[in-house]
Design a protein around this motif. Structure first.
Motif, PDB file in Angstrom:
ATOM      1  N   ILE A  10     -30.273   9.124 -39.672  1.00  0.00           N
ATOM      2  CA  ILE A  10     -28.839   9.094 -40.011  1.00  0.00           C
ATOM      3  C   ILE A  10     -28.017   8.805 -38.765  1.00  0.00           C
ATOM      4  O   ILE A  10     -27.075   8.004 -38.795  1.00  0.00           O
ATOM      5  CB  ILE A  10     -28.410  10.408 -40.689  1.00  0.00           C
ATOM      6  N   GLU A  11     -28.386   9.438 -37.653  1.00  0.00           N
ATOM      7  CA  GLU A  11     -27.697   9.173 -36.384  1.00  0.00           C
ATOM      8  C   GLU A  11     -27.823   7.707 -35.997  1.00  0.00           C
ATOM      9  O   GLU A  11     -26.858   7.080 -35.557  1.00  0.00           O
ATOM     10  CB  GLU A  11     -28.274  10.063 -35.278  1.00  0.00           C
ATOM     11  N   ARG A  12     -29.030   7.131 -36.123  1.00  0.00           N
ATOM     12  CA  ARG A  12     -29.225   5.721 -35.777  1.00  0.00           C
ATOM     13  C   ARG A  12     -28.453   4.808 -36.726  1.00  0.00           C
ATOM     14  O   ARG A  12     -27.935   3.772 -36.302  1.00  0.00           O
ATOM     15  CB  ARG A  12     -30.719   5.348 -35.819  1.00  0.00           C
ATOM     16  N   MET A  13     -28.373   5.159 -38.009  1.00  0.00           N
ATOM     17  CA  MET A  13     -27.612   4.353 -38.963  1.00  0.00           C
ATOM     18  C   MET A  13     -26.148   4.269 -38.531  1.00  0.00           C
ATOM     19  O   MET A  13     -25.566   3.184 -38.514  1.00  0.00           O
ATOM     20  CB  MET A  13     -27.701   4.963 -40.364  1.00  0.00           C
ATOM     21  N   VAL A  14     -25.561   5.405 -38.203  1.00  0.00           N
ATOM     22  CA  VAL A  14     -24.159   5.434 -37.772  1.00  0.00           C
ATOM     23  C   VAL A  14     -23.991   4.645 -36.483  1.00  0.00           C
ATOM     24  O   VAL A  14     -23.088   3.812 -36.358  1.00  0.00           O
ATOM     25  CB  VAL A  14     -23.680   6.897 -37.598  1.00  0.00           C
ATOM     26  N   GLU A  15     -24.858   4.889 -35.521  1.00  0.00           N
ATOM     27  CA  GLU A  15     -24.785   4.229 -34.214  1.00  0.00           C
ATOM     28  C   GLU A  15     -24.937   2.709 -34.321  1.00  0.00           C
ATOM     29  O   GLU A  15     -24.294   1.957 -33.598  1.00  0.00           O
ATOM     30  CB  GLU A  15     -25.901   4.800 -33.332  1.00  0.00           C
ATOM     31  N   ARG A  16     -25.775   2.254 -35.258  1.00  0.00           N
ATOM     32  CA  ARG A  16     -26.136   0.839 -35.321  1.00  0.00           C
ATOM     33  C   ARG A  16     -25.527   0.096 -36.501  1.00  0.00           C
ATOM     34  O   ARG A  16     -25.844  -1.071 -36.724  1.00  0.00           O
ATOM     35  CB  ARG A  16     -27.662   0.724 -35.356  1.00  0.00           C
ATOM     36  N   GLY A  17     -24.674   0.749 -37.260  1.00  0.00           N
ATOM     37  CA  GLY A  17     -23.998   0.086 -38.368  1.00  0.00           C
ATOM     38  C   GLY A  17     -24.934  -0.328 -39.489  1.00  0.00           C
ATOM     39  O   GLY A  17     -24.810  -1.418 -40.041  1.00  0.00           O
ATOM     40  N   VAL A  18     -25.865   0.560 -39.827  1.00  0.00           N
ATOM     41  CA  VAL A  18     -26.822   0.297 -40.899  1.00  0.00           C
ATOM     42  C   VAL A  18     -26.433   1.142 -42.105  1.00  0.00           C
ATOM     43  O   VAL A  18     -26.147   2.332 -41.965  1.00  0.00           O
ATOM     44  CB  VAL A  18     -28.258   0.645 -40.443  1.00  0.00           C
ATOM     45  N   THR A  19     -26.433   0.552 -43.285  1.00  0.00           N
ATOM     46  CA  THR A  19     -26.108   1.287 -44.506  1.00  0.00           C
ATOM     47  C   THR A  19     -27.376   1.627 -45.283  1.00  0.00           C
ATOM     48  O   THR A  19     -28.443   1.045 -45.037  1.00  0.00           O
ATOM     49  CB  THR A  19     -25.184   0.462 -45.416  1.00  0.00           C
ATOM     50  N   GLU A  20     -27.231   2.531 -46.242  1.00  0.00           N
ATOM     51  CA  GLU A  20     -28.371   2.844 -47.101  1.00  0.00           C
ATOM     52  C   GLU A  20     -28.772   1.616 -47.907  1.00  0.00           C
ATOM     53  O   GLU A  20     -29.959   1.384 -48.153  1.00  0.00           O
ATOM     54  CB  GLU A  20     -28.044   4.017 -48.021  1.00  0.00           C
ATOM     55  N   VAL A  64     -44.851   4.499 -51.274  1.00  0.00           N
ATOM     56  CA  VAL A  64     -44.955   5.565 -52.263  1.00  0.00           C
ATOM     57  C   VAL A  64     -43.673   6.389 -52.188  1.00  0.00           C
ATOM     58  O   VAL A  64     -43.268   6.806 -51.102  1.00  0.00           O
ATOM     59  CB  VAL A  64     -46.183   6.465 -51.980  1.00  0.00           C
ATOM     60  N   GLU A  65     -43.028   6.576 -53.340  1.00  0.00           N
ATOM     61  CA  GLU A  65     -41.771   7.333 -53.363  1.00  0.00           C
ATOM     62  C   GLU A  65     -42.035   8.827 -53.316  1.00  0.00           C
ATOM     63  O   GLU A  65     -43.028   9.282 -53.864  1.00  0.00           O
ATOM     64  CB  GLU A  65     -40.980   6.983 -54.621  1.00  0.00           C
ATOM     65  N   PRO A  66     -41.156   9.596 -52.690  1.00  0.00           N
ATOM     66  CA  PRO A  66     -40.008   9.113 -51.946  1.00  0.00           C
ATOM     67  C   PRO A  66     -40.438   8.574 -50.584  1.00  0.00           C
ATOM     68  O   PRO A  66     -41.409   9.047 -50.001  1.00  0.00           O
ATOM     69  CB  PRO A  66     -39.144  10.366 -51.784  1.00  0.00           C
ATOM     70  N   VAL A  67     -39.722   7.583 -50.091  1.00  0.00           N
ATOM     71  CA  VAL A  67     -40.008   6.993 -48.790  1.00  0.00           C
ATOM     72  C   VAL A  67     -39.216   7.762 -47.741  1.00  0.00           C
ATOM     73  O   VAL A  67     -37.989   7.877 -47.842  1.00  0.00           O
ATOM     74  CB  VAL A  67     -39.621   5.499 -48.751  1.00  0.00           C
ATOM     75  N   ILE A  68     -39.919   8.303 -46.760  1.00  0.00           N
ATOM     76  CA  ILE A  68     -39.262   9.056 -45.681  1.00  0.00           C
ATOM     77  C   ILE A  68     -38.957   8.083 -44.554  1.00  0.00           C
ATOM     78  O   ILE A  68     -39.861   7.459 -43.992  1.00  0.00           O
ATOM     79  CB  ILE A  68     -40.147  10.204 -45.182  1.00  0.00           C
ATOM     80  N   ILE A  69     -37.669   7.959 -44.225  1.00  0.00           N
ATOM     81  CA  ILE A  69     -37.220   7.050 -43.172  1.00  0.00           C
ATOM     82  C   ILE A  69     -37.245   7.773 -41.836  1.00  0.00           C
ATOM     83  O   ILE A  69     -36.683   8.866 -41.699  1.00  0.00           O
ATOM     84  CB  ILE A  69     -35.788   6.534 -43.471  1.00  0.00           C
ATOM     85  N   LYS A  70     -37.892   7.170 -40.842  1.00  0.00           N
ATOM     86  CA  LYS A  70     -37.968   7.760 -39.505  1.00  0.00           C
ATOM     87  C   LYS A  70     -36.886   7.236 -38.570  1.00  0.00           C
ATOM     88  O   LYS A  70     -36.348   7.981 -37.763  1.00  0.00           O
ATOM     89  CB  LYS A  70     -39.336   7.499 -38.887  1.00  0.00           C
ATOM     90  N   SER A  71     -36.580   5.934 -38.670  1.00  0.00           N
ATOM     91  CA  SER A  71     -35.551   5.340 -37.817  1.00  0.00           C
ATOM     92  C   SER A  71     -35.231   3.941 -38.320  1.00  0.00           C
ATOM     93  O   SER A  71     -35.951   3.395 -39.165  1.00  0.00           O
ATOM     94  CB  SER A  71     -36.004   5.268 -36.358  1.00  0.00           C
ATOM     95  N   VAL A  72     -34.148   3.385 -37.788  1.00  0.00           N
ATOM     96  CA  VAL A  72     -33.715   2.027 -38.140  1.00  0.00           C
ATOM     97  C   VAL A  72     -33.113   1.362 -36.909  1.00  0.00           C
ATOM     98  O   VAL A  72     -32.547   2.031 -36.056  1.00  0.00           O
ATOM     99  CB  VAL A  72     -32.656   2.032 -39.271  1.00  0.00           C
ATOM    100  N   ALA A  73     -33.252   0.030 -36.824  1.00  0.00           N
ATOM    101  CA  ALA A  73     -32.635  -0.711 -35.716  1.00  0.00           C
ATOM    102  C   ALA A  73     -32.572  -2.186 -36.085  1.00  0.00           C
ATOM    103  O   ALA A  73     -33.497  -2.729 -36.695  1.00  0.00           O
ATOM    104  CB  ALA A  73     -33.441  -0.553 -34.437  1.00  0.00           C
ATOM    105  N   TRP A  74     -31.463  -2.816 -35.709  1.00  0.00           N
ATOM    106  CA  TRP A  74     -31.373  -4.263 -35.843  1.00  0.00           C
ATOM    107  C   TRP A  74     -32.224  -4.875 -34.750  1.00  0.00           C
ATOM    108  O   TRP A  74     -32.232  -4.406 -33.616  1.00  0.00           O
ATOM    109  CB  TRP A  74     -29.930  -4.730 -35.704  1.00  0.00           C
ATOM    110  N   MET A  75     -32.937  -5.923 -35.076  1.00  0.00           N
ATOM    111  CA  MET A  75     -33.788  -6.621 -34.113  1.00  0.00           C
ATOM    112  C   MET A  75     -32.898  -7.443 -33.188  1.00  0.00           C
ATOM    113  O   MET A  75     -32.012  -8.157 -33.651  1.00  0.00           O
ATOM    114  CB  MET A  75     -34.786  -7.520 -34.841  1.00  0.00           C
ATOM    115  N   GLU A  76     -33.152  -7.313 -31.925  1.00  0.00           N
ATOM    116  CA  GLU A  76     -32.403  -8.085 -30.938  1.00  0.00           C
ATOM    117  C   GLU A  76     -32.970  -9.493 -30.887  1.00  0.00           C
ATOM    118  O   GLU A  76     -34.168  -9.676 -30.706  1.00  0.00           O
ATOM    119  CB  GLU A  76     -32.490  -7.426 -29.558  1.00  0.00           C
ATOM    120  N   ILE A  77     -32.108 -10.468 -31.052  1.00  0.00           N
ATOM    121  CA  ILE A  77     -32.502 -11.869 -30.999  1.00  0.00           C
ATOM    122  C   ILE A  77     -32.018 -12.436 -29.673  1.00  0.00           C
ATOM    123  O   ILE A  77     -30.830 -12.356 -29.352  1.00  0.00           O
ATOM    124  CB  ILE A  77     -31.887 -12.676 -32.166  1.00  0.00           C
ATOM    125  N   GLU A  78     -32.937 -13.010 -28.920  1.00  0.00           N
ATOM    126  CA  GLU A  78     -32.556 -13.618 -27.648  1.00  0.00           C
ATOM    127  C   GLU A  78     -32.117 -15.053 -27.881  1.00  0.00           C
ATOM    128  O   GLU A  78     -32.822 -15.844 -28.507  1.00  0.00           O
ATOM    129  CB  GLU A  78     -33.732 -13.588 -26.670  1.00  0.00           C
TER     130      GLU A  78
END
Length: 80
Positions: A10-20, A64-78
């Motif tokens: 949840i912290e990473r979602m807020v920090e990185r602008g990721v929605t559910e 397999v549901e429920p899926v436990i999310i550990k983290s999220v991040a947008w991939m950096e494109i060079e």
């Protein structure tokens, strides 16, 4: 798809602008998956704007549901 979000992701979602909805997109349309440490998997999916979102989950594919999310991040494109 039922997902579980607590603490760190949840912290990473807020920090990185990721929605559910972004996470749901990855879970439905991931194009690649990579086994990682500690019984987890990284999933990647591209969005129509060309961005790639990485989502780390507990366990492996197939999902397999429920899926436990550990983290999220947008991939950096060079860009040269």
């Amino acid at each position: 798809m039922k997902i579980i979000l607590r603490g760190h992701p949840i912290e990473r979602m807020v920090e990185r602008g990721v929605t559910e909805a972004d996470i749901q997109h990855v879970l439905r349309f991931y194009s690649s998956s990579f086994a990682t440490r500690n019984n987890s998997t990284e999933l990647r999916a591209m969005f129509v704007n060309g961005r790639v979102l990485k989502v780390w989950i507990v366990g492996s594919v197939p999902l397999v549901e429920p899926v436990i999310i550990k983290s999220v991040a947008w991939m950096e494109i060079e860009i040269d």
